[in-house]
Design a protein around this motif. Structure first.
Motif, PDB file in Angstrom:
ATOM      1  N   ARG A   1       0.833  -1.206   0.000  1.00 12.84           N
ATOM      2  CA  ARG A   1       0.000   0.000   0.000  1.00 12.84           C
ATOM      3  C   ARG A   1       0.866   1.254   0.000  1.00 12.84           C
ATOM      4  NH1 ARG A   1      -4.226  -0.973   2.898  1.00 12.84           N
ATOM      5  NH2 ARG A   1      -4.633   1.235   2.720  1.00 12.84           N
TER       6      ARG A   1
ATOM      7  N   GLY B   1      -0.345   4.180   1.418  1.00 15.91           N
ATOM      8  CA  GLY B   1      -0.863   5.081   2.444  1.00 15.91           C
ATOM      9  C   GLY B   1      -1.339   4.272   3.633  1.00 15.91           C
TER      10      GLY B   1
ATOM     11  N   LYS C   1      -5.773   7.875 -15.286  1.00 17.87           N
ATOM     12  CA  LYS C   1      -6.414   9.194 -15.458  1.00 17.87           C
ATOM     13  C   LYS C   1      -6.213  10.006 -14.202  1.00 17.87           C
ATOM     14  CE  LYS C   1      -8.759   9.332 -19.343  1.00 17.87           C
ATOM     15  NZ  LYS C   1      -8.341  10.245 -20.342  1.00 17.87           N
TER      16      LYS C   1
HETATM   17  N1  SAH Z   1      -5.252   4.052  -2.127  1.00 22.02           N
HETATM   18  C1  SAH Z   1      -3.868   3.649  -2.067  1.00 22.02           C
HETATM   19  C2  SAH Z   1      -2.896   4.744  -2.465  1.00 22.02           C
HETATM   20  C3  SAH Z   1      -2.932   5.991  -1.615  1.00 22.02           C
HETATM   21  S1  SAH Z   1      -1.615   7.116  -2.014  1.00 22.02           S
HETATM   22  C4  SAH Z   1      -3.551   3.144  -0.657  1.00 22.02           C
HETATM   23  O1  SAH Z   1      -4.246   3.530   0.301  1.00 22.02           O
HETATM   24  O2  SAH Z   1      -2.582   2.393  -0.524  1.00 22.02           O
HETATM   25  C5  SAH Z   1      -2.419   8.245  -3.113  1.00 22.02           C
HETATM   26  C6  SAH Z   1      -2.564   7.719  -4.542  1.00 22.02           C
HETATM   27  O3  SAH Z   1      -3.179   8.745  -5.334  1.00 22.02           O
HETATM   28  C7  SAH Z   1      -1.232   7.384  -5.224  1.00 22.02           C
HETATM   29  O4  SAH Z   1      -1.303   6.097  -5.767  1.00 22.02           O
HETATM   30  C8  SAH Z   1      -1.098   8.452  -6.303  1.00 22.02           C
HETATM   31  O5  SAH Z   1      -0.422   7.970  -7.447  1.00 22.02           O
HETATM   32  C9  SAH Z   1      -2.536   8.776  -6.600  1.00 22.02           C
HETATM   33  N2  SAH Z   1      -2.751  10.105  -7.179  1.00 22.02           N
HETATM   34  C10 SAH Z   1      -2.167  11.280  -6.837  1.00 22.02           C
HETATM   35  N3  SAH Z   1      -2.672  12.293  -7.571  1.00 22.02           N
HETATM   36  C11 SAH Z   1      -3.601  11.744  -8.395  1.00 22.02           C
HETATM   37  C12 SAH Z   1      -4.484  12.267  -9.387  1.00 22.02           C
HETATM   38  N4  SAH Z   1      -4.517  13.562  -9.676  1.00 22.02           N
HETATM   39  N5  SAH Z   1      -5.299  11.417 -10.028  1.00 22.02           N
HETATM   40  C13 SAH Z   1      -5.299  10.080  -9.763  1.00 22.02           C
HETATM   41  N6  SAH Z   1      -4.491   9.524  -8.822  1.00 22.02           N
HETATM   42  C14 SAH Z   1      -3.652  10.338  -8.151  1.00 22.02           C
END
Ligand code: SAH
Length: 250
Positions: A16, A18, A95
Motif C-alpha cells: 500500500r 498510504g 487518469k
Molecule cells: N489508495 C492507495 C494509495 C494511496 S496514495 C492506498 O491507500 O494504498 C495516493 C494515490 O493517489 C497514489 O497512488 C497516487 O499515485 C494517486 N494520485 C495522486 N494524484 C492523483 C491524481 N490527480 N489522479 C489520480 N491519482 C492520483
C-alpha cells in the motif's frame, strides 16, 4: 529522475502507498449495507498498487475500475491481479481524479483511500457525486483531527500542508452540504499507520537508496518520509485518517 519519480520508486513493490489495512477496508465496506452479492459497479480512485482494490474485489461481486495517475502503480496492480485470478473483476484506468471519463449515475460505490486530498476533499465530493447513482455510496479516508484542540505548532504545520484538515464534525457538514448523508464513520487506529504502512516503507529504504546510487535526491526522499514518520509518532494523539461512508441522497 525527478523527485516525484523517486517518490513513486520508493513506493513501488509495496502492498500500500498510504495508511490503512484490510480490516479497515472491510469495516468500511460493512458500514455501507450494499448488497455485495449483486453485480455492483465500483470505482477505486487513487488506487495505487491496489491494496484496498483486492480487498474489495474479494468481497464484492461485479466490476471495479481502479484509477491512478501513475502507470507504475497500475502495472503492479495488473500483475498482482493476474496472480490472484482477479482480472475479470478489475480493470485499470490511468487518469487524473479531477478529470474522469465516467458517466452520470454510473457507480454503486466510489472508493478512495488516502488520495482525495490531491484535489481537495470538498472539490472531490462535488466532482464525484455525478458519477454515483442516487443511493450509491462514497467511501473516503481523509486526514482528520481526532481531538477538539491541539498544540498551536501542530495546527500551523498542517494548515500549510493541507488547509482542509478539520475535525470530523466539520467534514460531515461538508458532506451534508453537498448532498450526501453520513452512514458511518471511524478513524484508523495507530497500527494502520505504523504496522501496515510506515514499518514496511522503512524496510524499503535501504534497497531504494542502493538502487538509486545513494543520490542526493533519493536521500532527500528518504529523509522526507522519515521526517513524516517522526512527526506522526509525535502528534499521533491529535490526528488520523477519518473513514467516511456517505450515501448520495439526491
Ligand atoms: N489508495 C492507495 C494509495 C494511496 S496514495 C492506498 O491507500 O494504498 C495516493 C494515490 O493517489 C497514489 O497512488 C497516487 O499515485 C494517486 N494520485 C495522486 N494524484 C492523483 C491524481 N490527480 N489522479 C489520480 N491519482 C492520483
Amino acid at each position: 529522475m525527478t523527485e516525484l519519480e523517486f517518490i513513486t520508486d520508493l513506493h513501488k513493490n509495496s502492498d500500500r502507498q498510504g495508511s490503512g489495512s484490510e480490516n479497515d477496508t472491510l469495516k468500511a465496506l460493512d458500514l455501507s449495507n450494499l448488497p455485495t452479492d449483486q453485480n455492483l459497479k465500483v470505482a477505486d480512485i487513487g488506487c495505487g498498487s491496489g491494496g484496498q482494490t483486492f480487498s474489495l474485489a474479494k468481497n464484492i461481486n461485479g466490476q471495479i475500475t481502479a484509477v491512478d495517475l501513475f502507470p507504475k502503480f497500475l502495472n503492479e496492480l495488473n500483475a498482482k491481479s493476474q496472480n490472484l485470478g482477479l482480472t475479470d473483476k478489475i480493470v485499470t484506468l490511468q487518469k487524473s481524479m479531477d478529470n474522469l471519463p465516467f458517466n452520470e449515475g454510473e457507480f454503486d460505490l466510489i472508493w478512495s483511500e488516502g488520495a482525495l486530498y490531491n484535489i481537495g476533499f470538498e472539490n472531490g465530493l462535488k466532482k464525484w457525486k455525478d458519477y454515483l447513482k442516487v443511493g450509491g455510496y462514497l467511501a473516503v479516508s481523509e486526514i482528520t483531527w481526532i481531538t477538539q484542540t491541539r498544540p498551536k505548532e501542530i495546527e500551523e504545520f498542517w494548515k500549510t500542508e493541507y488547509p482542509e484538515v478539520y475535525i470530523a464534525s466539520n467534514k460531515i457538514k461538508q458532506l451534508e452540504n453537498n448532498g450526501y448523508s453520513l452512514e458511518g464513520y471511524f478513524h484508523l487506529g495507530q497500527d494502520s499507520w505504523i504496522e501496515t504502512y510506515y514499518k514496511p516503507m522503512q524496510a524499503r529504504f535501504e534497497n531504494f537508496l542502493k538502487r538509486n546510487n545513494n543520490s542526493e535526491l533519493a536521500r532527500k526522499v528518504v529523509e522526507g518520509n522519515q521526517a513524516e514518520m517522526d512527526l506522526y509518532q509525535k502528534i499521533k494523539a491529535y490526528y488520523s485518517y477519518g473513514c467516511y461512508l456517505d450515501r448520495k441522497n439526491e
